[in-house]
Design an enzyme around this catalytic site. Structure first.
Site, PDB file in Angstrom:
ATOM      1  N   LYS A  28     -11.017  -3.826  19.107  1.00 48.98           N
ATOM      2  CA  LYS A  28      -9.605  -4.221  19.280  1.00 48.98           C
ATOM      3  C   LYS A  28      -9.128  -4.028  20.727  1.00 48.98           C
ATOM      4  CE  LYS A  28      -8.413  -3.562  14.426  1.00 48.98           C
ATOM      5  NZ  LYS A  28      -7.303  -3.720  13.486  1.00 48.98           N
ATOM      6  N   ASP A  78      -4.270 -10.026  13.072  1.00 45.15           N
ATOM      7  CA  ASP A  78      -4.365  -8.602  13.429  1.00 45.15           C
ATOM      8  C   ASP A  78      -3.367  -8.317  14.556  1.00 45.15           C
ATOM      9  OD1 ASP A  78      -5.195  -6.120  14.681  1.00 45.15           O
ATOM     10  OD2 ASP A  78      -6.970  -6.260  13.387  1.00 45.15           O
ATOM     11  N   ILE A  79      -2.308  -7.610  14.231  1.00 48.00           N
ATOM     12  CA  ILE A  79      -1.224  -7.386  15.199  1.00 48.00           C
ATOM     13  C   ILE A  79      -1.735  -6.613  16.415  1.00 48.00           C
ATOM     14  CG2 ILE A  79       1.071  -6.363  15.538  1.00 48.00           C
ATOM     15  CD1 ILE A  79       1.404  -6.542  12.439  1.00 48.00           C
ATOM     16  N   ASN A 133       0.847  -1.197   0.000  1.00 46.31           N
ATOM     17  CA  ASN A 133       0.000   0.000   0.000  1.00 46.31           C
ATOM     18  C   ASN A 133       0.880   1.243   0.000  1.00 46.31           C
ATOM     19  OD1 ASN A 133       0.526   0.854   2.846  1.00 46.31           O
ATOM     20  ND2 ASN A 133      -0.287  -1.192   3.206  1.00 46.31           N
ATOM     21  N   LYS A 156     -13.572   0.286  16.079  1.00 49.29           N
ATOM     22  CA  LYS A 156     -12.252  -0.368  16.205  1.00 49.29           C
ATOM     23  C   LYS A 156     -11.709  -0.242  17.626  1.00 49.29           C
ATOM     24  CE  LYS A 156     -10.809  -0.184  11.389  1.00 49.29           C
ATOM     25  NZ  LYS A 156     -10.239   0.594  10.322  1.00 49.29           N
ATOM     26  N   ASP A 208      -4.285  -6.556   5.290  1.00 51.82           N
ATOM     27  CA  ASP A 208      -5.275  -7.427   5.940  1.00 51.82           C
ATOM     28  C   ASP A 208      -5.242  -8.826   5.335  1.00 51.82           C
ATOM     29  OD1 ASP A 208      -6.334  -5.655   7.801  1.00 51.82           O
ATOM     30  OD2 ASP A 208      -7.509  -4.644   6.256  1.00 51.82           O
ATOM     31  N   PHE A 226      -4.488   3.169  15.078  1.00 48.52           N
ATOM     32  CA  PHE A 226      -4.819   4.190  14.087  1.00 48.52           C
ATOM     33  C   PHE A 226      -5.967   3.627  13.250  1.00 48.52           C
ATOM     34  CE2 PHE A 226      -2.107   7.956  13.233  1.00 48.52           C
ATOM     35  CZ  PHE A 226      -1.336   7.903  14.386  1.00 48.52           C
ATOM     36  N   LYS A 244       8.706 -17.056 -10.669  1.00 48.54           N
ATOM     37  CA  LYS A 244       7.942 -15.922 -11.206  1.00 48.54           C
ATOM     38  C   LYS A 244       6.749 -16.436 -12.027  1.00 48.54           C
ATOM     39  CE  LYS A 244       8.437 -12.075 -14.337  1.00 48.54           C
ATOM     40  NZ  LYS A 244       9.173 -11.606 -15.486  1.00 48.54           N
TER      41      LYS A 244
HETATM   42  O1  PMT Z   1       2.873   6.124   6.568  1.00 49.28           O
HETATM   43  P1  PMT Z   1       2.263   7.437   6.125  1.00 49.28           P
HETATM   44  O2  PMT Z   1       2.427   7.661   4.636  1.00 49.28           O
HETATM   45  O3  PMT Z   1       2.776   8.582   6.925  1.00 49.28           O
HETATM   46  O4  PMT Z   1       0.677   7.370   6.373  1.00 49.28           O
HETATM   47  C1  PMT Z   1       0.196   7.258   7.657  1.00 49.28           C
HETATM   48  C2  PMT Z   1      -1.014   6.317   7.754  1.00 49.28           C
HETATM   49  C3  PMT Z   1      -2.175   6.916   6.954  1.00 49.28           C
HETATM   50  C4  PMT Z   1      -0.666   4.948   7.219  1.00 49.28           C
HETATM   51  C5  PMT Z   1      -1.374   6.202   9.272  1.00 49.28           C
HETATM   52  O5  PMT Z   1      -1.707   7.489   9.754  1.00 49.28           O
HETATM   53  C6  PMT Z   1      -2.536   5.247   9.517  1.00 49.28           C
HETATM   54  O6  PMT Z   1      -3.698   5.581   9.421  1.00 49.28           O
HETATM   55  N1  PMT Z   1      -2.204   3.971   9.846  1.00 49.28           N
HETATM   56  C7  PMT Z   1      -3.149   2.878  10.051  1.00 49.28           C
HETATM   57  C8  PMT Z   1      -3.447   2.266   8.714  1.00 49.28           C
HETATM   58  C9  PMT Z   1      -4.378   1.067   8.798  1.00 49.28           C
HETATM   59  O7  PMT Z   1      -4.008  -0.016   8.420  1.00 49.28           O
HETATM   60  O8  PMT Z   1      -5.511   1.319   9.377  1.00 49.28           O
HETATM   61  P2  PMT Z   1      -6.696   0.218   9.609  1.00 49.28           P
HETATM   62  O9  PMT Z   1      -7.879   1.028   9.950  1.00 49.28           O
HETATM   63  O10 PMT Z   1      -6.772  -0.742   8.468  1.00 49.28           O
HETATM   64  O11 PMT Z   1      -6.181  -0.603  10.849  1.00 49.28           O
HETATM   65  C10 PMT Z   1      -6.548  -0.262  12.179  1.00 49.28           C
HETATM   66  C11 PMT Z   1      -5.425  -0.513  13.121  1.00 49.28           C
HETATM   67  O12 PMT Z   1      -5.102  -1.881  13.189  1.00 49.28           O
HETATM   68  C12 PMT Z   1      -4.141   0.196  12.753  1.00 49.28           C
HETATM   69  O13 PMT Z   1      -3.555   0.669  13.935  1.00 49.28           O
HETATM   70  C13 PMT Z   1      -3.289  -0.898  12.146  1.00 49.28           C
HETATM   71  O14 PMT Z   1      -1.885  -0.674  12.354  1.00 49.28           O
HETATM   72  C14 PMT Z   1      -3.752  -2.125  12.894  1.00 49.28           C
HETATM   73  N2  PMT Z   1      -3.660  -3.375  12.144  1.00 49.28           N
HETATM   74  C15 PMT Z   1      -4.438  -3.591  11.047  1.00 49.28           C
HETATM   75  C16 PMT Z   1      -4.389  -4.818  10.411  1.00 49.28           C
HETATM   76  C17 PMT Z   1      -3.535  -5.816  10.889  1.00 49.28           C
HETATM   77  N3  PMT Z   1      -3.430  -6.992  10.296  1.00 49.28           N
HETATM   78  N4  PMT Z   1      -2.779  -5.585  11.980  1.00 49.28           N
HETATM   79  C18 PMT Z   1      -2.842  -4.388  12.602  1.00 49.28           C
HETATM   80  O15 PMT Z   1      -2.115  -4.178  13.599  1.00 49.28           O
END
Ligand code: PMT
Length: 414
Positions: free
Chosen positions: A353, A318-319, A214, A349, A283, A335, A293
């Site tokens: 979470k 999900d970490i 991403n 969330k 995800d 976040f 390849k």
């Molecule tokens: O890196 P930059 O270019 O500066 O951009 C910053 C950002 C937009 C990436 C950052 O501000 C941000 O929003 N990060 C979270 C991105 C995300 O994956 O959000 P989510 O809503 O899908 O996930 C929710 C939370 O679960 C996040 O804290 C994520 O780190 C965590 N997560 C999600 C999936 C997963 N498998 N494991 C996780 O830990």
């Protein structure tokens, strides 16, 4: 880590026999990890050569106020700004008098006038010059202006007399400098706490040369790591592949896939106090990674025989959720990157979470990902705060202040 790692010390030397001790002082600082520069008055160069100090510190010695060559390399104002701490050793009666009267008639006195850096002085002079009311008044004036005086010690003097006026020994001065920085660090709000941060994207391999990822640049997470470090925390940064250098004094572990990030983070979470998940973790990842390849299959006319390729994906762990459930005492901050229903989705969330706080940011349409600025909504269980669009570094400082406040009040309640 050495006590003075990354610290910049400017040693000022004025004319006095004790100047010979300064060489040992500079060595002790360097041995403890400091970067040292030296500024000498003209009189000081009569007692110890600039060449000795240049050889010891590895930096040119500064002594002329009006030296075009020195100004081009590092001007006196830059030098005044460069230092984290200035130690004048020895400080002669004459230099003390000039500083007390605000003179700027040589490089050292000009730097002292042009700096906001804490200035420490180690006086050294004949016992009568030291006890003279003029010198005592000058020292009082400097103390009132924020200078910190160390010594002088009592004992036999170079002039043959005995009394107060000897400069402190080199190791004593080095210990003072180390103590100053230790006190500074220990008074910071996150001193002794470990902050664990995930940042950047993950890459999910499809075959040996392709992956799913991403647009996360890591800027937001790295800025938060820097802000947490500046509040005194030990920072562990688990980062996906980004084009950023590790922030100063932050321990970085580089990973690639969501599964690697999961394992590394779970390991480090055990000894963390605060966890902040800024990473944009995939995800899903390909259910099978091709060993070779993946190639098109074409016929004799170069027409693709299988125009459609379907990739089977599996859900990644999900970490954030795994960490917050496995370590309920950890203060966990997530976040939420949302393209719609920002607050509602973020609140969901926060609950799902099992978090202490969530930071919601609107993404898409040139927002959030890979930008220098961001705008966030911080949500916790009984409060909410909106921070306007600004540079991610400034935003990170504001966010870390809020996290520190909420973390401190939550530890009081636990
Ligand atoms: O890196 P930059 O270019 O500066 O951009 C910053 C950002 C937009 C990436 C950052 O501000 C941000 O929003 N990060 C979270 C991105 C995300 O994956 O959000 P989510 O809503 O899908 O996930 C929710 C939370 O679960 C996040 O804290 C994520 O780190 C965590 N997560 C999600 C999936 C997963 N498998 N494991 C996780 O830990």
């Amino acid at each position: 880590m050495s006590a003075l790692n990354n610290k910049r010390i400017l040693i000022g030397i004025s004319g006095g026999i004790a100047a010979y001790k300064t060489a040992e002082f500079a060595r002790a600082l360097i041995k403890n990890g400091a970067e040292v520069r030296v500024c000498m008055t003209k009189a000081a160069t009569e007692f110890i050569t600039p060449l000795t100090l240049q050889a010891l510190t590895g930096n040119p010695v500064h002594s002329e106020l009006l030296d075009p060559a020195a100004e081009a390399a590092m001007g006196h104002i830059e030098l005044a700004r460069w230092a984290d701490l200035i130690m004048i050793a020895p400080a002669s009666a004459d230099l003390i008098a000039r500083l007390a009267n605000g003179h700027a008639n040589d490089l050292l006195s000009t730097i002292c006038l042009a700096t906001e850096t804490p200035i420490h002085i180690a006086p050294a002079m004949n016992r009568l010059m030291w006890s003279n009311a003029a010198t005592q008044n000058n020292c009082k004036t400097l103390s009132q202006r924020g200078y910190t005086l160390h010594g002088p010690a009592e004992g036999e003097q170079a002039c043959g007399e005995t009394g107060a006026g000897r400069m402190l020994e080199a190791q004593e001065l080095a210990d003072i400098v180390i103590a100053v920085f230790n006190d500074e660090v220990q008074s910071k709000p996150l001193f002794g706490k470990t902050v664990l941060i995930t940042a950047g994207p993950t890459r999910e391999a499809i075959d040996p040369v392709r992956y799913i990822s991403n647009r996360s640049s890591g800027k937001m997470g790295y800025a938060i790591a820097e802000a947490a470090q500046s509040l005194g925390a030990d920072v562990q940064l688990v980062s996906g592949p980004v084009a950023l250098e590790a922030p100063n004094k932050v321990t970085r572990s580089l990973v690639e896939s969501a599964s690697q990030m999961h394992d590394k983070t779970m390991n480090l979470a055990e000894s963390a106090d605060i966890f902040i998940a800024t990473a944009a973790v995939a995800d899903y990842s390909p259910a099978n990674i091709a060993d070779q390849k993946i190639k098109k299959e074409v016929d004799a006319e170069n027409v693709n025989k299988n125009p459609e390729l379907t990739l089977a994906l599996q859900t990644n762990k999900d970490i954030l959720s795994d960490v917050s459930h496995a370590f309920p005492n950890l203060f966990s901050v997530g976040f939420a990157a949302e393209t719609e229903n920002l607050i509602k989705n973020a609140q969901a969330k926060l609950q799902r979470k099992k978090l202490d706080m969530i930071v919601a940011n609107q993404v898409g349409e040139n927002k959030g990902f890979d930008k220098d600025t961001n705008q966030i909504e911080i949500i916790w269980h009984d409060g909410q705060l909106s921070l306007p669009e600004q540079d991610k570094k400034l935003l990170a400082i504001e966010l870390m202040k809020v996290i520190t406040e909420r973390f401190s009040s939550s530890t009081l309640q636990r």
